[in-house]
Design an enzyme around this catalytic site. Sequence first.
Site, PDB file in Angstrom:
ATOM      1  N   ARG A  58       0.850  -1.207   0.000  1.00 22.45           N
ATOM      2  CA  ARG A  58       0.000   0.000   0.000  1.00 22.45           C
ATOM      3  C   ARG A  58       0.882   1.251   0.000  1.00 22.45           C
ATOM      4  O   ARG A  58       0.548   2.242  -0.643  1.00 22.45           O
ATOM      5  CB  ARG A  58      -0.924   0.008   1.217  1.00 22.45           C
ATOM      6  N   ARG A  92       0.937   6.390   1.807  1.00 22.14           N
ATOM      7  CA  ARG A  92       0.402   6.860   3.084  1.00 22.14           C
ATOM      8  C   ARG A  92       1.537   7.109   4.063  1.00 22.14           C
ATOM      9  O   ARG A  92       2.448   6.278   4.166  1.00 22.14           O
ATOM     10  CB  ARG A  92      -0.582   5.814   3.634  1.00 22.14           C
TER      11      ARG A  92
HETATM   12  P1  B4P Z   1      -6.718  -2.442   5.931  1.00 18.58           P
HETATM   13  O1  B4P Z   1      -6.433  -3.378   7.030  1.00 18.58           O
HETATM   14  O2  B4P Z   1      -8.107  -2.369   5.426  1.00 18.58           O
HETATM   15  O3  B4P Z   1      -6.069  -1.166   6.544  1.00 18.58           O
HETATM   16  P2  B4P Z   1      -6.743  -0.027   7.397  1.00 18.58           P
HETATM   17  O4  B4P Z   1      -8.204  -0.125   7.551  1.00 18.58           O
HETATM   18  O5  B4P Z   1      -6.247   1.198   6.763  1.00 18.58           O
HETATM   19  O6  B4P Z   1      -6.221  -0.240   8.867  1.00 18.58           O
HETATM   20  P3  B4P Z   1      -5.068   0.464   9.599  1.00 18.58           P
HETATM   21  O7  B4P Z   1      -5.050  -0.135  10.957  1.00 18.58           O
HETATM   22  O8  B4P Z   1      -3.842   0.345   8.758  1.00 18.58           O
HETATM   23  O9  B4P Z   1      -5.377   2.010   9.668  1.00 18.58           O
HETATM   24  P4  B4P Z   1      -6.470   2.911  10.394  1.00 18.58           P
HETATM   25  O10 B4P Z   1      -6.967   3.809   9.326  1.00 18.58           O
HETATM   26  O11 B4P Z   1      -7.492   2.144  11.138  1.00 18.58           O
HETATM   27  O12 B4P Z   1      -5.896  -2.666   4.563  1.00 18.58           O
HETATM   28  C1  B4P Z   1      -4.509  -2.632   4.474  1.00 18.58           C
HETATM   29  C2  B4P Z   1      -4.045  -2.949   3.053  1.00 18.58           C
HETATM   30  O13 B4P Z   1      -4.244  -4.321   2.775  1.00 18.58           O
HETATM   31  C3  B4P Z   1      -4.775  -2.199   1.944  1.00 18.58           C
HETATM   32  O14 B4P Z   1      -3.851  -1.774   0.980  1.00 18.58           O
HETATM   33  C4  B4P Z   1      -5.719  -3.208   1.348  1.00 18.58           C
HETATM   34  O15 B4P Z   1      -5.975  -2.978  -0.032  1.00 18.58           O
HETATM   35  C5  B4P Z   1      -4.953  -4.492   1.549  1.00 18.58           C
HETATM   36  N1  B4P Z   1      -5.824  -5.648   1.736  1.00 18.58           N
HETATM   37  C6  B4P Z   1      -6.945  -5.711   2.473  1.00 18.58           C
HETATM   38  N2  B4P Z   1      -7.487  -6.941   2.416  1.00 18.58           N
HETATM   39  C7  B4P Z   1      -6.655  -7.706   1.639  1.00 18.58           C
HETATM   40  C8  B4P Z   1      -6.667  -9.080   1.216  1.00 18.58           C
HETATM   41  N3  B4P Z   1      -7.639  -9.944   1.581  1.00 18.58           N
HETATM   42  N4  B4P Z   1      -5.640  -9.515   0.433  1.00 18.58           N
HETATM   43  C9  B4P Z   1      -4.653  -8.657   0.050  1.00 18.58           C
HETATM   44  N5  B4P Z   1      -4.591  -7.341   0.414  1.00 18.58           N
HETATM   45  C10 B4P Z   1      -5.590  -6.874   1.195  1.00 18.58           C
HETATM   46  O16 B4P Z   1      -5.604   3.735  11.469  1.00 18.58           O
HETATM   47  C11 B4P Z   1      -4.541   4.583  11.077  1.00 18.58           C
HETATM   48  C12 B4P Z   1      -4.030   5.391  12.283  1.00 18.58           C
HETATM   49  O17 B4P Z   1      -5.077   6.280  12.776  1.00 18.58           O
HETATM   50  C13 B4P Z   1      -3.632   4.603  13.540  1.00 18.58           C
HETATM   51  O18 B4P Z   1      -2.310   4.079  13.440  1.00 18.58           O
HETATM   52  C14 B4P Z   1      -3.778   5.696  14.639  1.00 18.58           C
HETATM   53  O19 B4P Z   1      -2.693   6.586  14.656  1.00 18.58           O
HETATM   54  C15 B4P Z   1      -5.010   6.462  14.200  1.00 18.58           C
HETATM   55  N6  B4P Z   1      -6.235   5.928  14.827  1.00 18.58           N
HETATM   56  C16 B4P Z   1      -7.274   5.352  14.148  1.00 18.58           C
HETATM   57  N7  B4P Z   1      -8.230   4.950  15.029  1.00 18.58           N
HETATM   58  C17 B4P Z   1      -7.777   5.272  16.278  1.00 18.58           C
HETATM   59  C18 B4P Z   1      -8.297   5.095  17.591  1.00 18.58           C
HETATM   60  N8  B4P Z   1      -9.476   4.479  17.806  1.00 18.58           N
HETATM   61  N9  B4P Z   1      -7.569   5.534  18.644  1.00 18.58           N
HETATM   62  C19 B4P Z   1      -6.396   6.146  18.457  1.00 18.58           C
HETATM   63  N10 B4P Z   1      -5.832   6.341  17.241  1.00 18.58           N
HETATM   64  C20 B4P Z   1      -6.517   5.901  16.153  1.00 18.58           C
END
Ligand code: B4P
Length: 189
Positions: free
Chosen positions: A127, A133
């Site tokens: 990604r 990102r």
């Molecule tokens: P995803 O796992 O969907 O990633 P994400 O939702 O962005 O989760 P992440 O934990 O990284 O980030 P978030 O926005 O929640 O996908 C990852 C990749 O894998 C993508 O490229 C996707 O295409 C690929 N993929 C998915 N499924 C696949 C499959 N089956 N096969 C192959 N590839 C696949 O959080 C980001 C930041 O925000 C945190 O680190 C923190 O700083 C902050 N934050 C968010 N929520 C918070 C909270 N509640 N408290 C405090 N901080 C928070």
Amino acid sequence: MRLVIMGPPGAGKGTQAVVLAEALGIPHISTGDIFRANVTQGTPLGLRAKSFMDAGEYVPDDVTNEMVRDRLSQADCGHGFLLDGYPRTVDQVAELDSMVGAVGSKLSKVVELTVDVDEVVSRLVRRSSEQGRSDDGEDVIRRRLEVYFDATAPLTAVYDDRGLLIKVSGMGAVADVSHRVLEALGVDA
Ligand code: B4P
């Protein structure tokens, strides 16, 4: 349905949440997406969140809780929601209980996506090269995983004790994972 989807960074939470929210007709609320939108727009919330996100740390609970409280109070959440990336700390679990309890409701289920660590690292590195990102650099990915296993993974036991937890493998093709989750929720896929 009032659902939560959990799992390590890269487990596919955001990816699956889009599919599930559409299938279930409920809003998808991603705290990560809300933070990123605020960062892009340069709001005070975004300015506060950015340094934590870029370092792979969690944004402080007071900021995150207030943001979710505000979002869940909006009319479209009256009949359910899918929370993606919240709760992530013990304090957030308690806050969510209070938000949901205040409207006389309860969570329906908590879905935990399980994925091998090697697989999540390779997804996030991919990604990073595709989307650039700012929190997908290799060192930051490693830190995000540490934070997840320290602070968030233990929370699944809380939901398991309440009989709410459904563990689903997040390995394999996106459509196969969606099918497994919907099946586990008892929804016709
Ligand atoms: P995803 O796992 O969907 O990633 P994400 O939702 O962005 O989760 P992440 O934990 O990284 O980030 P978030 O926005 O929640 O996908 C990852 C990749 O894998 C993508 O490229 C996707 O295409 C690929 N993929 C998915 N499924 C696949 C499959 N089956 N096969 C192959 N590839 C696949 O959080 C980001 C930041 O925000 C945190 O680190 C923190 O700083 C902050 N934050 C968010 N929520 C918070 C909270 N509640 N408290 C405090 N901080 C928070």
